[in-house]
Write a protein that holds these residues in place. Structure first.
Motif, PDB file in Angstrom:
ATOM      1  N   TYR A 210       0.841  -1.187   0.000  1.00  0.00           N
ATOM      2  CA  TYR A 210       0.000   0.000   0.000  1.00  0.00           C
ATOM      3  C   TYR A 210       0.885   1.249   0.000  1.00  0.00           C
ATOM      4  N   GLY A 211       0.416   2.311  -0.648  1.00  0.00           N
ATOM      5  CA  GLY A 211       1.191   3.540  -0.588  1.00  0.00           C
ATOM      6  C   GLY A 211       0.470   4.713  -1.210  1.00  0.00           C
TER       7      GLY A 211
ATOM      8  N   SER B 293      -3.064   3.544  -3.276  1.00  0.00           N
ATOM      9  CA  SER B 293      -3.197   2.413  -4.194  1.00  0.00           C
ATOM     10  C   SER B 293      -2.622   1.153  -3.568  1.00  0.00           C
ATOM     11  N   CYS B 294      -3.024   0.000  -4.120  1.00  0.00           N
ATOM     12  CA  CYS B 294      -2.635  -1.296  -3.574  1.00  0.00           C
ATOM     13  C   CYS B 294      -2.126  -2.198  -4.699  1.00  0.00           C
ATOM     14  N   TYR B 295      -1.024  -2.894  -4.411  1.00  0.00           N
ATOM     15  CA  TYR B 295      -0.423  -3.860  -5.326  1.00  0.00           C
ATOM     16  C   TYR B 295      -0.270  -5.188  -4.591  1.00  0.00           C
ATOM     17  N   ARG B 296      -0.213  -6.284  -5.366  1.00  0.00           N
ATOM     18  CA  ARG B 296      -0.160  -7.603  -4.756  1.00  0.00           C
ATOM     19  C   ARG B 296       0.899  -8.464  -5.436  1.00  0.00           C
TER      20      ARG B 296
ATOM     21  N   ASP C  16      -7.776  -5.435  -0.672  1.00  0.00           N
ATOM     22  CA  ASP C  16      -7.611  -4.604  -1.862  1.00  0.00           C
ATOM     23  C   ASP C  16      -8.941  -4.081  -2.393  1.00  0.00           C
ATOM     24  N   GLY C  17      -9.934  -4.000  -1.518  1.00  0.00           N
ATOM     25  CA  GLY C  17     -11.233  -3.483  -1.922  1.00  0.00           C
ATOM     26  C   GLY C  17     -11.310  -1.974  -1.781  1.00  0.00           C
TER      27      GLY C  17
ATOM     28  N   ARG D  64      -3.833  -3.749  -7.994  1.00  0.00           N
ATOM     29  CA  ARG D  64      -5.123  -4.275  -7.580  1.00  0.00           C
ATOM     30  C   ARG D  64      -6.226  -3.227  -7.579  1.00  0.00           C
ATOM     31  N   ASN D  65      -5.939  -2.046  -6.996  1.00  0.00           N
ATOM     32  CA  ASN D  65      -7.050  -1.095  -6.847  1.00  0.00           C
ATOM     33  C   ASN D  65      -6.524   0.230  -6.312  1.00  0.00           C
ATOM     34  N   HIS D  66      -7.211   1.287  -6.688  1.00  0.00           N
ATOM     35  CA  HIS D  66      -7.045   2.574  -6.008  1.00  0.00           C
ATOM     36  C   HIS D  66      -8.010   2.523  -4.811  1.00  0.00           C
ATOM     37  N   ILE D  67      -7.494   2.135  -3.657  1.00  0.00           N
ATOM     38  CA  ILE D  67      -8.372   1.757  -2.547  1.00  0.00           C
ATOM     39  C   ILE D  67      -8.945   2.958  -1.790  1.00  0.00           C
TER      40      ILE D  67
END
Length: 309
Positions: free
Chosen positions: A35-36, A46-49, A130-131, A59-62
């Motif tokens: 996350y960052g 935003s989130c990466y996996r 990541d929702g 994954r998503n702009h959370i």
């Protein structure tokens, strides 16, 4: 195998830039989630996996300007856009998982986007890592300023929120409520007047290690660290680590992976170059109570192995 150049802006498996500045990585159900900060367009976080730290999948702009906003038991101000229409500042997002309520809980440093006077903590939650997170607003813990921050979850699931207070002069350690959604108590005011920010914490060999930076704006400076027997116990005086610029970086978080302790830092580009700010990963070593940060040019991620050059 994938090699990342330290100090550059990394890319995901689709070749897109990874924007996860001032971030945090957790492990959950076989994946690493990174996350960052992402200040592009209407985004905030935003989130990466990744399964192996090698290939990162967006994954998503959370959290965005359009995220759902919902009150909770803490009285907060719930503004994701300034009244003048500008974005607010959401900085140093940290996300942890609460096993009891099965929620992913995010804490961040909040500023109103117009000036730097709010100095507040803000909270958001989600049922998945990541929702789309629901934003619950910002507040000042016990009335104190709260800027650069991090989270740490101890072995017994006790949560701690650490943030810079009093215009960054002091570093506060707060014990979180059982659900991680509020502050239970202020357990420390550390290093008064020494101006530490960008804290990061890890537990190793039954000791607690905290690294932080001095306050010099975007410019890198001398990193320092401290050690304690417990989070709420006595912390040692600060000791220098790395060189006078912490090898051109500022701490973001610390991660145990593949039997190594990794220092993740940001190499900030400043106001004009923020979107090109790069990442660094350096190995951390501890021997007889002394910690050493080792400068490396490249980090090579392989399955079950991490090398440096």
């Amino acid at each position: 195998m994938k090699t990342y150049q330290n100090g550059t802006l990394w890319h995901d498996k689709n070749g897109e830039e990874i924007h996860a500045h001032g971030g945090y990585i957790i492990q959950h159900e076989g994946f690493y989630y990174w996350y960052g900060e992402d200040r592009r367009e209407n985004y905030y976080v935003s989130c990466y996996r990744s399964k192996d730290l090698v290939e990162w999948e967006f994954r998503n702009h959370i959290l965005t300007t359009e995220s759902k906003v919902e009150e909770y038991r803490v009285r907060t101000k719930r503004l994701l856009v300034h009244p003048n229409g500008k974005k607010v500042n959401i900085e140093r997002p940290k996300v942890v998982y609460n096993k009891k309520n099965k929620k992913f809980v995010m804490w961040v440093h909040y500023e109103n986007g117009n000036d730097y006077r709010d100095a507040a903590a803000a909270v958001a939650t989600c049922d998945t890592p990541d929702g789309d997170f629901t934003y619950h607003g910002h507040f000042n813990p016990f009335g104190y300023m709260s800027r650069d921050c991090t989270l740490f979850i101890d072995d017994n699931e006790t949560g701690y929120f650490i943030s810079a207070a009093r215009d960054n002069a002091d570093l506060h350690v707060y014990r979180l409520s059982e659900d991680y959604l509020n502050i239970e108590s202020l357990v420390h005011k550390l290093w008064q007047g020494e101006y530490r920010e960008a804290p990061a914490v890890i537990k190793h060999n039954q000791k607690y290690f905290m690294i932080s930076s001095f306050c010099t704006g975007w410019a890198p400076n001398q990193g320092k660290y401290s050690v304690a027997d417990t989070m709420e116990g006595t912390w040692t005086d600060l000791e220098e680590i790395g060189d006078e610029t912490t090898y051109l970086s500022q701490p973001s978080f610390l991660l145990k992976a593949n039997d190594q302790i990794l220092y993740f830092g940001d190499r900030w580009g400043g106001d004009d170059g923020y979107f090109n700010s790069g990442y660094v990963v350096y190995p951390l070593e501890e021997k007889e109570g002394k910690w050493k940060l080792i400068e490396k040019r490249e980090v090579i991620f392989r399955e079950n192995e991490i090398d440096f050059q």
